[in-house]
Design an enzyme around this catalytic site. Structure first.
Site, mmCIF file in Angstrom:
data_model
loop_
_atom_site.group_PDB
_atom_site.id
_atom_site.type_symbol
_atom_site.label_atom_id
_atom_site.label_comp_id
_atom_site.label_asym_id
_atom_site.label_seq_id
_atom_site.Cartn_x
_atom_site.Cartn_y
_atom_site.Cartn_z
ATOM 1 N N GLY A 1 0.884 -1.159 0.000
ATOM 2 C CA GLY A 1 0.000 0.000 0.000
ATOM 3 C C GLY A 1 0.914 1.199 0.000
ATOM 4 O O GLY A 1 1.870 1.252 -0.769
ATOM 5 N N GLU A 2 0.670 2.100 0.903
ATOM 6 C CA GLU A 2 1.515 3.283 1.011
ATOM 7 C C GLU A 2 1.986 3.366 2.467
ATOM 8 O O GLU A 2 1.180 3.556 3.364
ATOM 9 C CB GLU A 2 0.691 4.511 0.591
ATOM 10 C CG GLU A 2 1.412 5.819 0.689
ATOM 11 C CD GLU A 2 2.750 5.796 -0.040
ATOM 12 O OE1 GLU A 2 2.800 5.395 -1.219
ATOM 13 O OE2 GLU A 2 3.754 6.157 0.596
ATOM 14 N N SER A 3 3.290 3.194 2.670
ATOM 15 C CA SER A 3 3.789 3.061 4.043
ATOM 16 C C SER A 3 3.537 4.306 4.879
ATOM 17 O O SER A 3 3.306 4.214 6.083
ATOM 18 C CB SER A 3 5.276 2.720 4.037
ATOM 19 O OG SER A 3 6.020 3.699 3.339
ATOM 20 N N CYS B 1 6.324 -5.300 0.515
ATOM 21 C CA CYS B 1 6.431 -3.951 -0.056
ATOM 22 C C CYS B 1 6.311 -2.879 1.042
ATOM 23 O O CYS B 1 7.226 -2.749 1.845
ATOM 24 C CB CYS B 1 5.425 -3.786 -1.183
ATOM 25 S SG CYS B 1 5.896 -2.475 -2.322
ATOM 26 N N ARG C 1 13.011 3.430 0.446
ATOM 27 C CA ARG C 1 11.648 3.535 -0.077
ATOM 28 C C ARG C 1 11.679 3.987 -1.539
ATOM 29 O O ARG C 1 12.547 4.766 -1.926
ATOM 30 C CB ARG C 1 10.935 4.568 0.793
ATOM 31 C CG ARG C 1 9.485 4.606 0.628
ATOM 32 C CD ARG C 1 8.823 5.446 1.705
ATOM 33 N NE ARG C 1 7.544 5.853 1.174
ATOM 34 C CZ ARG C 1 7.290 7.055 0.713
ATOM 35 N NH1 ARG C 1 8.191 8.008 0.765
ATOM 36 N NH2 ARG C 1 6.116 7.314 0.202
ATOM 37 N N ILE D 1 5.905 -3.018 -7.290
ATOM 38 C CA ILE D 1 5.056 -1.842 -7.522
ATOM 39 C C ILE D 1 5.594 -0.692 -6.670
ATOM 40 O O ILE D 1 5.422 -0.693 -5.450
ATOM 41 C CB ILE D 1 3.583 -2.144 -7.175
ATOM 42 C CG1 ILE D 1 3.100 -3.358 -7.981
ATOM 43 C CG2 ILE D 1 2.707 -0.927 -7.444
ATOM 44 C CD1 ILE D 1 1.755 -3.903 -7.550
ATOM 45 N N ARG D 2 6.261 0.253 -7.312
ATOM 46 C CA ARG D 2 6.948 1.341 -6.578
ATOM 47 C C ARG D 2 7.637 0.761 -5.331
ATOM 48 O O ARG D 2 7.477 1.237 -4.208
ATOM 49 C CB ARG D 2 5.971 2.454 -6.191
ATOM 50 C CG ARG D 2 5.629 3.352 -7.361
ATOM 51 C CD ARG D 2 4.643 4.434 -6.979
ATOM 52 N NE ARG D 2 3.400 3.846 -6.479
ATOM 53 C CZ ARG D 2 2.943 3.965 -5.244
ATOM 54 N NH1 ARG D 2 3.582 4.689 -4.365
ATOM 55 N NH2 ARG D 2 1.826 3.391 -4.890
ATOM 56 N N HIS E 1 5.316 -8.096 -4.376
ATOM 57 C CA HIS E 1 4.011 -8.682 -4.068
ATOM 58 C C HIS E 1 3.960 -10.051 -4.734
ATOM 59 O O HIS E 1 3.906 -10.114 -5.951
ATOM 60 C CB HIS E 1 2.888 -7.852 -4.690
ATOM 61 C CG HIS E 1 2.789 -6.468 -4.172
ATOM 62 N ND1 HIS E 1 1.819 -6.075 -3.289
ATOM 63 C CD2 HIS E 1 3.516 -5.370 -4.425
ATOM 64 C CE1 HIS E 1 1.962 -4.794 -3.014
ATOM 65 N NE2 HIS E 1 2.986 -4.337 -3.693
ATOM 66 N N GLU F 1 1.424 -12.050 -3.968
ATOM 67 C CA GLU F 1 0.000 -12.428 -3.880
ATOM 68 C C GLU F 1 -0.805 -12.019 -5.102
ATOM 69 O O GLU F 1 -1.871 -12.556 -5.331
ATOM 70 C CB GLU F 1 -0.618 -11.846 -2.596
ATOM 71 C CG GLU F 1 -0.951 -10.366 -2.608
ATOM 72 C CD GLU F 1 0.273 -9.453 -2.549
ATOM 73 O OE1 GLU F 1 1.399 -9.952 -2.405
ATOM 74 O OE2 GLU F 1 0.082 -8.231 -2.665
HETATM 75 N N1 LIG Z 1 3.394 -1.453 -3.426
HETATM 76 C C1 LIG Z 1 3.778 -0.843 -2.337
HETATM 77 O O1 LIG Z 1 3.529 -1.282 -1.220
HETATM 78 C C2 LIG Z 1 4.471 0.469 -2.557
HETATM 79 C C3 LIG Z 1 5.162 1.014 -1.339
HETATM 80 C C4 LIG Z 1 5.178 2.521 -1.377
HETATM 81 N N2 LIG Z 1 6.029 3.026 -2.416
HETATM 82 C C5 LIG Z 1 5.586 3.051 -0.021
HETATM 83 O O2 LIG Z 1 6.517 3.766 0.125
HETATM 84 O O3 LIG Z 1 4.956 2.717 0.932
#
Ligand SMILES: NC(=O)CC[C@H](N)C(=O)O
Length: 217
Positions: A48-50, A80, A109, A142-143, A191, A193
């Site tokens: 997600g987004e940390s 992630c 990150r 993913i990022r 990921h 999953e």
């Molecule tokens: N797919 C992800 O969990 C991306 C992580 C996101 N770039 C972060 O800094 O949290």
């Protein structure tokens, strides 16, 4: 007894993680409150987004109980953004961003940069792709972060290879650590999953079952 594994359900792809856990023989339950945390044998921190998950953990009064549970030996798998949360130190975090910590690593990150924001790759991962009939793990980045450096207690399970399978050059990411284990903590930059891969979750469920056998935390 079937292991009960929670999936932190504040943000991220909770359903896909739950499906991979069930495919691995566990019972999967969402965790949003401290009382729900008390009832699980292990926990998945999804991507997600940390920075957002960090804020939500504090708003939901989960940050301190979760930190304490990790210290007490709760098995946790972070993918992630979840890997960022498990890291003791972070580079490239925004001001005030905190992690839960527990794993003696420095995580960077958004390490894979903008051009290669997202990609899929087949990777070798110790304990997963090296089993009988094993095949590489299909991963999605993913990022994604990577692990910049790891302490002596940390077991490196996967690195980015020097070249991709099709011969393409990898660049700066070559050799970077993207999966690691330290005691009851497991982290992947990718990921598994979302590619229909459940073997990383199977490894984690085995860690949870082992910790159940070892007894009370
Ligand atoms: N797919 C992800 O969990 C991306 C992580 C996101 N770039 C972060 O800094 O949290």
């Amino acid at each position: 007894m079937t292991a009960t594994v929670g999936v932190l359900a504040l943000q991220g792809d909770v359903r896909e993680h739950a499906a991979a856990l069930v495919a691995s023989g566990a019972r999967a339950v969402p965790v949003r409150r401290p009382t729900e945390l008390d009832a699980v044998d292990g926990l998945v921190l999804p991507g997600g987004e940390s920075t957002t998950i960090d804020k939500l953990l504090r708003i939901f009064d989960l940050a301190d109980p979760l930190r304490a549970a990790i210290r007490a030996g709760l098995p946790v798998y972070g993918s992630c953004a979840g890997m960022i949360l498990l890291a003791d130190r972070i580079e490239g975090g925004i001001d005030g961003q905190r992690t839960l910590g527990g794993m003696d690593v420095v995580v960077r990150r958004n390490a894979f940069g903008r051009q290669v924001d997202s990609f899929e790759a087949d990777l070798d991962m110790a304990g997963v792709s090296d089993g009988p009939g094993g095949r590489p793990v299909r991963t999605a980045f993913i990022r994604a972060p990577w692990i910049e450096s790891a302490g002596p207690e940390v077991e490196v399970l996967a690195r980015i290879p020097d070249r991709w399978a099709d011969g393409a050059a990898v660049g700066d990411a070559a050799g970077k650590i993207v999966a690691a284990r330290a005691g009851r903590l497991l982290a992947t930059a990718f990921h598994p999953e979302i590619t229909g891969e459940s073997r990383v979750h199977t490894l984690f469920v085995r860690m949870v079952e082992e910790s159940n056998r070892e007894g009370a935390r």
